[in-house]
Write a protein that holds these residues in place. Sequence first.
Motif, PDB file in Angstrom:
ATOM      1  N   SER B 127     -66.707 104.226  94.371  1.00  0.00           N
ATOM      2  CA  SER B 127     -67.389 103.996  93.109  1.00  0.00           C
ATOM      3  C   SER B 127     -68.330 102.834  93.269  1.00  0.00           C
ATOM      4  CB  SER B 127     -66.370 103.693  92.018  1.00  0.00           C
ATOM      5  OG  SER B 127     -65.743 102.467  92.298  1.00  0.00           O
ATOM      6  N   THR B 250     -58.949 101.071  77.447  1.00  0.00           N
ATOM      7  CA  THR B 250     -59.316 101.185  78.860  1.00  0.00           C
ATOM      8  C   THR B 250     -58.091 101.493  79.702  1.00  0.00           C
ATOM      9  OG1 THR B 250     -61.069  99.587  78.474  1.00  0.00           O
ATOM     10  CG2 THR B 250     -60.467 100.001  80.767  1.00  0.00           C
ATOM     11  N   GLN B 253     -57.086 105.104  79.156  1.00  0.00           N
ATOM     12  CA  GLN B 253     -57.967 106.045  79.846  1.00  0.00           C
ATOM     13  C   GLN B 253     -57.688 106.057  81.340  1.00  0.00           C
ATOM     14  OE1 GLN B 253     -62.216 106.050  78.801  1.00  0.00           O
ATOM     15  NE2 GLN B 253     -61.680 104.811  77.016  1.00  0.00           N
ATOM     16  N   LEU B 257     -56.532 109.408  83.211  1.00  0.00           N
ATOM     17  CA  LEU B 257     -57.343 109.959  84.299  1.00  0.00           C
ATOM     18  C   LEU B 257     -56.580 109.933  85.622  1.00  0.00           C
ATOM     19  CD1 LEU B 257     -60.839 108.464  83.451  1.00  0.00           C
ATOM     20  CD2 LEU B 257     -60.091 110.809  83.188  1.00  0.00           C
ATOM     21  N   ASP B 286     -65.049 113.392  90.442  1.00  0.00           N
ATOM     22  CA  ASP B 286     -65.537 112.920  89.128  1.00  0.00           C
ATOM     23  C   ASP B 286     -64.529 111.985  88.480  1.00  0.00           C
ATOM     24  OD1 ASP B 286     -67.120 116.073  88.170  1.00  0.00           O
ATOM     25  OD2 ASP B 286     -67.768 114.414  89.440  1.00  0.00           O
ATOM     26  N   VAL B 287     -63.272 112.410  88.488  1.00  0.00           N
ATOM     27  CA  VAL B 287     -62.243 111.603  87.848  1.00  0.00           C
ATOM     28  C   VAL B 287     -62.084 110.270  88.564  1.00  0.00           C
ATOM     29  CG1 VAL B 287     -59.771 111.489  87.428  1.00  0.00           C
ATOM     30  CG2 VAL B 287     -61.006 113.554  86.868  1.00  0.00           C
ATOM     31  N   ARG B 290     -64.774 107.901  87.485  1.00  0.00           N
ATOM     32  CA  ARG B 290     -64.534 107.357  86.141  1.00  0.00           C
ATOM     33  C   ARG B 290     -63.425 106.321  86.161  1.00  0.00           C
ATOM     34  NH1 ARG B 290     -63.813 112.614  82.572  1.00  0.00           N
ATOM     35  NH2 ARG B 290     -63.412 111.098  80.942  1.00  0.00           N
ATOM     36  N   ARG B 293     -64.794 103.058  87.478  1.00  0.00           N
ATOM     37  CA  ARG B 293     -65.608 102.330  86.487  1.00  0.00           C
ATOM     38  C   ARG B 293     -64.729 101.689  85.421  1.00  0.00           C
ATOM     39  NH1 ARG B 293     -69.093 106.588  87.648  1.00  0.00           N
ATOM     40  NH2 ARG B 293     -68.236 107.961  86.037  1.00  0.00           N
ATOM     41  N   LEU B 294     -63.732 102.415  84.967  1.00  0.00           N
ATOM     42  CA  LEU B 294     -62.850 101.858  83.944  1.00  0.00           C
ATOM     43  C   LEU B 294     -62.053 100.670  84.483  1.00  0.00           C
ATOM     44  CD1 LEU B 294     -61.578 105.166  82.324  1.00  0.00           C
ATOM     45  CD2 LEU B 294     -62.944 103.398  81.221  1.00  0.00           C
ATOM     46  N   SER B 347     -77.193 102.308  86.764  1.00  0.00           N
ATOM     47  CA  SER B 347     -76.664 103.516  86.114  1.00  0.00           C
ATOM     48  C   SER B 347     -77.488 104.739  86.493  1.00  0.00           C
ATOM     49  CB  SER B 347     -76.676 103.354  84.596  1.00  0.00           C
ATOM     50  OG  SER B 347     -75.858 102.280  84.221  1.00  0.00           O
TER      51      SER B 347
END
Lengths: 175, 395
Positions: B127, B250, B253, B257, B286-287, B290, B293-294, B347
């Motif tokens: 990431s 957060t 999530q 995830l 994808d997960v 994410r 980032r979280l 981004s």
Amino acid sequence: MDDEELAADYPVAYRTACLVLRDRDGAQDAVQEAFLRVWRFRDAVPPGDGRRPWLYRVVVNACLSRVRAERSRTGRDVGDAPLALLADRGPAPEQAAERSQLAGDVMAALADLPEHLRVPLVLRFYAGLSEKEIAVAIDRRPGTVKSRLSDARARLALDPRLSAWVSDPALEAAQ
Amino acid sequence: MTADGPTTPASTLPTLGEHDVRLLLREAAASFPVPRTGADDVLAASRQAPPAVPLHRRRWAQAVTAAAGVSAALVLGVAVLGGSPAAPPAAAPPAPPAAAPPASPAEKALGDAESGTSDRQLTGARSLAPAAQPPDATNFGVAKGGAAPVAAPAPDASLGRVVKTGEVSLIAEDGAVSRTLDAVQRAARRQGGIVAGSATDEAGATPSGTITVRVPVTTFEALVLEVRGLGAVRTASITAKDVTGQYADTEAQIRTLTAARERFLRILTRADAVGEILAVQQRVDDVTGRIDRLQGARKVLAAQSDLSTLAVTVTQADDPAAAVVAPGTPEAGLSGALGDARDGFVSGVEGLIAGSGRALLVLLCLAAVAAAARLAWRTGRRRLGLTRPPVHQRR
């Protein structure tokens, strides 16, 4: 396509392959391979007059496959080795020798022809296919076939071994 | 013949007559006796050959194969571009990530390694860096998230997270600016904090100085009281922003995830077809992105809420108080715009990189289908003896 048609086509197809490959064993293998392929996919064989060009298309492709394989294996063409011509049983010994000599001269002259001229020549003047049928067999246009036939005959005429058979239109016109 | 000499038109070149050629070839062919059993051998071999497939069955097989190939390509394309799992019925469809309640404090206190590191080793996904963190930010008491269980328990309201910032302007006695700044520093250290930055202007008739300290949130009020006692207070302001909900969201999530990723990885081990594997792997990637980032955002929140920031300006009497911009607060003006521009650029690059993977995957699948179709076509033509002689034989 049934067994009788296959058996009837075999002799001419075999000798056509012999003239193309100039090798008996190779011709026998190529014709057998071609006929087997034709037999397995006989449903795809066009009926009627379309059968012969289709059949010879498979035979020609089988022969050319052998030529390519032999060339890549040994670096020379199939049939470059001296031919072992068997005497025909019918005529007298001296006639047989003369025929063998003539056959040898023709085979030697054919050997000097490139394949793209030799194949249509044999199909036309031995197997008896028309120019249209030859076009189907070798996947070329009829005009190309006609041109190649003319070239082949002209080249054979230049071969000293066949000089006795050459006709000179200019000389005949002068006479 | 003409005055210029003999001319030989093309039609009058020496040639062999058609009749003669026919005769010669027949003579040559006659020298090859036909094998007596040649035709019989061929017929015998044909009977041993596998039965020919009827034409209509071959056409049907070809049509079915072509339709299957096109359908597979469409399904794969929808699965990749649509972003939703469209796996064939034979494979277990991957479940979409469901919302789960936030984790309990006990789970937060788990001493596992950073989940991002171990999972990167599994999937190879990386990431981009999270948002910039305050200087010298350390994770005071921040629990490191581990492998999340399938079900996340309810949050604990007693553990709130508040981002506290303060600005105090002191008036020191003459010549006491440096001493006051030192006193602020010592007070911060006594409270278990650190100095985030300081600057002094001791030349001239009106020396002044600023110092920014960060202390644990639990000792922030005590520090403020102690600093207020170091001089005459010109101005003081304290702000507190409750980020408990944001932090809990957060966390939740991340756990949701992470659980979803575990499910995807289990499905991946069971997937057989290339299309399924690619689709599930895309979901995993994808997960994972994410989650990364979280986790970065959680780190920032944790750092901001674990250590509060106090900016102290010390001036002498008759010196206008200088405006102090405490680090950690949002930058204003040009600096803020530049920061926003930088974030926007990052981004944008993230989005491009994420999208390029899907586009490349679709292109690879289409190329594979095209290559397979071409191979099948050429094989079919070769089997029927319809191949053309090589180029060097054509004139």
